[in-house]
Design a protein around this motif. Structure first.
Motif, mmCIF file in Angstrom:
data_model
loop_
_atom_site.group_PDB
_atom_site.id
_atom_site.type_symbol
_atom_site.label_atom_id
_atom_site.label_comp_id
_atom_site.label_asym_id
_atom_site.label_seq_id
_atom_site.Cartn_x
_atom_site.Cartn_y
_atom_site.Cartn_z
ATOM 1 N N HIS A 269 12.423 -10.055 1.800
ATOM 2 C CA HIS A 269 12.064 -11.249 1.992
ATOM 3 C C HIS A 269 12.987 -12.273 1.917
ATOM 4 C CE1 HIS A 269 9.279 -8.864 5.416
ATOM 5 N NE2 HIS A 269 8.586 -9.195 4.110
ATOM 6 N N ASN B 7 8.815 1.875 3.072
ATOM 7 C CA ASN B 7 7.531 1.139 2.337
ATOM 8 C C ASN B 7 7.347 2.215 1.215
ATOM 9 O OD1 ASN B 7 7.130 -1.475 2.310
ATOM 10 N ND2 ASN B 7 6.361 -1.248 4.757
ATOM 11 N N PRO B 8 6.925 1.808 0.061
ATOM 12 C CA PRO B 8 6.354 2.802 -0.440
ATOM 13 C C PRO B 8 4.873 3.142 -0.028
ATOM 14 C CG PRO B 8 6.344 0.239 -1.716
ATOM 15 C CD PRO B 8 6.705 0.336 -0.434
ATOM 16 N N SER C 222 5.449 -13.342 4.482
ATOM 17 C CA SER C 222 6.005 -13.795 2.818
ATOM 18 C C SER C 222 6.942 -14.660 2.775
ATOM 19 C CB SER C 222 7.008 -12.206 3.051
ATOM 20 O OG SER C 222 5.996 -11.594 2.638
ATOM 21 N N TYR D 10 5.676 -7.839 7.891
ATOM 22 C CA TYR D 10 4.828 -7.142 7.916
ATOM 23 C C TYR D 10 3.459 -6.037 8.605
ATOM 24 C CZ TYR D 10 2.279 -4.197 3.865
ATOM 25 O OH TYR D 10 2.122 -3.232 3.110
ATOM 26 N N GLU E 258 1.414 -11.077 -0.827
ATOM 27 C CA GLU E 258 2.325 -10.534 1.011
ATOM 28 C C GLU E 258 1.607 -9.275 0.554
ATOM 29 O OE1 GLU E 258 6.486 -9.830 -1.511
ATOM 30 O OE2 GLU E 258 6.960 -10.478 0.020
ATOM 31 N N GLU E 259 0.383 -9.217 0.066
ATOM 32 C CA GLU E 259 -0.058 -7.715 0.482
ATOM 33 C C GLU E 259 -1.441 -7.785 0.912
ATOM 34 O OE1 GLU E 259 1.285 -4.778 -2.703
ATOM 35 O OE2 GLU E 259 3.110 -4.759 -1.847
ATOM 36 N N PHE F 198 2.198 3.491 -1.642
ATOM 37 C CA PHE F 198 0.395 2.673 -1.618
ATOM 38 C C PHE F 198 0.579 1.893 -0.016
ATOM 39 C CE2 PHE F 198 2.636 -0.456 -3.193
ATOM 40 C CZ PHE F 198 2.248 -1.867 -2.577
ATOM 41 N N ALA F 199 1.689 1.785 -0.356
ATOM 42 C CA ALA F 199 1.979 0.698 0.825
ATOM 43 C C ALA F 199 1.363 1.269 2.650
ATOM 44 C CB ALA F 199 2.499 -0.410 1.256
ATOM 45 N N GLN G 215 -0.380 -5.287 -5.726
ATOM 46 C CA GLN G 215 -0.605 -7.112 -5.361
ATOM 47 C C GLN G 215 -0.976 -7.584 -5.187
ATOM 48 O OE1 GLN G 215 2.309 -9.681 -2.581
ATOM 49 N NE2 GLN G 215 4.385 -7.971 -3.407
ATOM 50 N N PHE H 240 10.438 -0.557 -4.573
ATOM 51 C CA PHE H 240 9.980 -1.517 -3.926
ATOM 52 C C PHE H 240 9.662 -2.593 -4.725
ATOM 53 C CE2 PHE H 240 7.416 -5.341 -2.607
ATOM 54 C CZ PHE H 240 7.883 -5.004 -1.353
ATOM 55 N N ARG I 76 12.434 -0.634 11.202
ATOM 56 C CA ARG I 76 11.462 -1.662 11.053
ATOM 57 C C ARG I 76 12.169 -2.025 9.621
ATOM 58 N NH1 ARG I 76 8.418 -3.816 6.813
ATOM 59 N NH2 ARG I 76 8.425 -5.931 7.590
ATOM 60 N N SER J 113 8.963 -11.076 -2.194
ATOM 61 C CA SER J 113 9.786 -9.770 -2.467
ATOM 62 C C SER J 113 10.925 -9.927 -2.044
ATOM 63 C CB SER J 113 8.779 -8.337 -1.914
ATOM 64 O OG SER J 113 8.619 -8.755 -0.309
ATOM 65 N N MET K 196 12.167 -6.097 6.057
ATOM 66 C CA MET K 196 12.361 -6.278 5.934
ATOM 67 C C MET K 196 12.925 -7.448 6.411
ATOM 68 S SD MET K 196 10.417 -5.967 2.515
ATOM 69 C CE MET K 196 10.926 -4.862 1.536
HETATM 70 O O1 6CS Z 1 6.880 -4.225 4.061
HETATM 71 C C1 6CS Z 1 6.394 -5.130 3.148
HETATM 72 O O2 6CS Z 1 6.876 -6.483 4.194
HETATM 73 C C2 6CS Z 1 5.829 -5.820 2.253
HETATM 74 N N1 6CS Z 1 6.152 -4.337 2.202
HETATM 75 C C3 6CS Z 1 5.435 -4.712 0.732
HETATM 76 C C4 6CS Z 1 4.926 -3.336 0.396
HETATM 77 N N2 6CS Z 1 4.974 -5.662 0.086
HETATM 78 C C5 6CS Z 1 5.431 -6.936 0.982
HETATM 79 C C6 6CS Z 1 6.476 -6.676 1.082
HETATM 80 O O3 6CS Z 1 6.237 -7.844 2.864
#
Ligand code: 6CS
Length: 317
Positions: free
Chosen positions: A68, A186-187, A47, A169, A8-9, A189-190, A15, A211, A146, A65, A148
């Protein structure tokens, strides 16, 4: 044989690190009999679509995750409840690794939807980004955040007074840029690798939620594996639990520095008092979870609460 593993990343994510190491270990331990093909986000679908491909057996492995998957497995939304995890990330990791609740009743809930849960991994504390600072629930009034797509996430942000907007995403960056939403969560790193920080003014650290992501496989595929291969998968899971804990810790720390160096986004750490206001508003959402999931869900919620408390006290076995 070939095993396909969908993420999903994107490349370079937590991931991706997990899947790359999974591939190396599986290929080595199967003596080359198994080849693992990795599909980063964007190559196979959202996802939600990845979970469907697992359910119908088109794909062997995928990340799913809870943010979703909650639309399919409502019970997994326990992982989306704010302020449920311990403040101590080592304690959280211990629970995610060996939890009798996660690998018992929660895995049963996955199985009822034709998904086999293999692992539940941490990816770091989630942070809010916004076009305004988010220190108090008042700041969230009318804020289009926003999230998930799991229904409970919408409840969680409505409880703070926000207008949550579920989106896949891949659509988040442009929605932020076009101002059709005001922020996202989001975390770290993302937030770095998806460039969200480039189009946001504030980065807020509430430490309200970790997360986490689950690794799932198709049950019929799994049942068709011989006992030796199933045992190999369990060994790989255990090795990866330790590995990914370090990866997410390092990625989140390093990329906060990248964000600092490449932007003038204002970074705000909420005080204990500020966090408490959100904590108080988040508690009724736990009741919503139980309403959505009934007795099964209640058992899962209580089990996890006990496990986090035990892990914090150093008594989780
Ligand atoms: O925000 C999201 O949709 C996504 N965020 C992360 C960090 N991983 C997968 C997820 O779909």
């Amino acid at each position: 044989q070939q095993w396909r593993f969908a993420l999903e990343e994107i490349d370079g994510s937590v991931q991706d690190a997990y899947a790359q190491r999974f591939k190396a270990l599986v290929e080595e331990r199967s003596g080359g009999d198994i080849e693992v093909l990795i599909y980063p986000y964007g190559t196979l679908g959202t996802s939600a679509q990845l979970s469907e491909l697992i359910q119908n057996g088109t794909l062997e492995f995928a990340f799913a995750s809870p943010g979703h998957l909650g639309s399919v497995v409502p019970e997994v939304q326990v992982m989306n409840l704010h302020f449920l995890f311990s403040e101590d990330n080592e304690a959280n990791a211990e629970v995610l690794r060996d939890s009798p609740t996660i690998y018992g009743p929660l895995a049963d809930a996955y199985m009822r939807r034709n998904l086999k849960l293999l692992a539940m991994i941490p990816e770091g504390w989630m942070a809010w980004t916004g076009n305004r600072p988010l220190r108090t629930p008042e700041d969230f009034q009318g804020f289009r955040i926003r999230t998930m797509v799991s229904p409970l996430l919408l409840e969680a942000y409505r409880a703070y007074g926000a207008n949550p907007a579920p989106l896949p995403y891949a659509e988040v960056y442009s929605a932020l840029q076009l101002n059709t939403i005001d922020g996202q969560v989001n975390p770290i790193f993302a937030i770095e690798e998806m460039s969200f920080y480039e189009v946001q003014d504030y980065l807020v650290m509430p430490r309200h939620l970790q997360f986490v992501a689950s690794v799932v496989t198709n049950p019929q595929f799994y049942d068709g594996l011989d006992a030796e291969t199933q045992a190999m998968l369990q060994d790989v899971k255990e090795e990866l639990d330790d590995y990914i804990f370090q990866v997410q810790r390092d990625y989140n720390a390093e990329r906060l520095n990248v964000i600092r160096e490449n932007s003038d986004i204002e970074i705000i750490e909420l005080s204990e008092e500020e966090r408490e206001a959100f904590h108080a508003l988040s508690l009724p959402v736990r009741e919503r979870y139980v309403e959505m999931t009934g007795e099964q869900g209640e058992r899962i919620l209580e089990g996890l609460q006990e496990e986090f408390a035990a892990a914090e006290a150093g008594e989780f076995v």
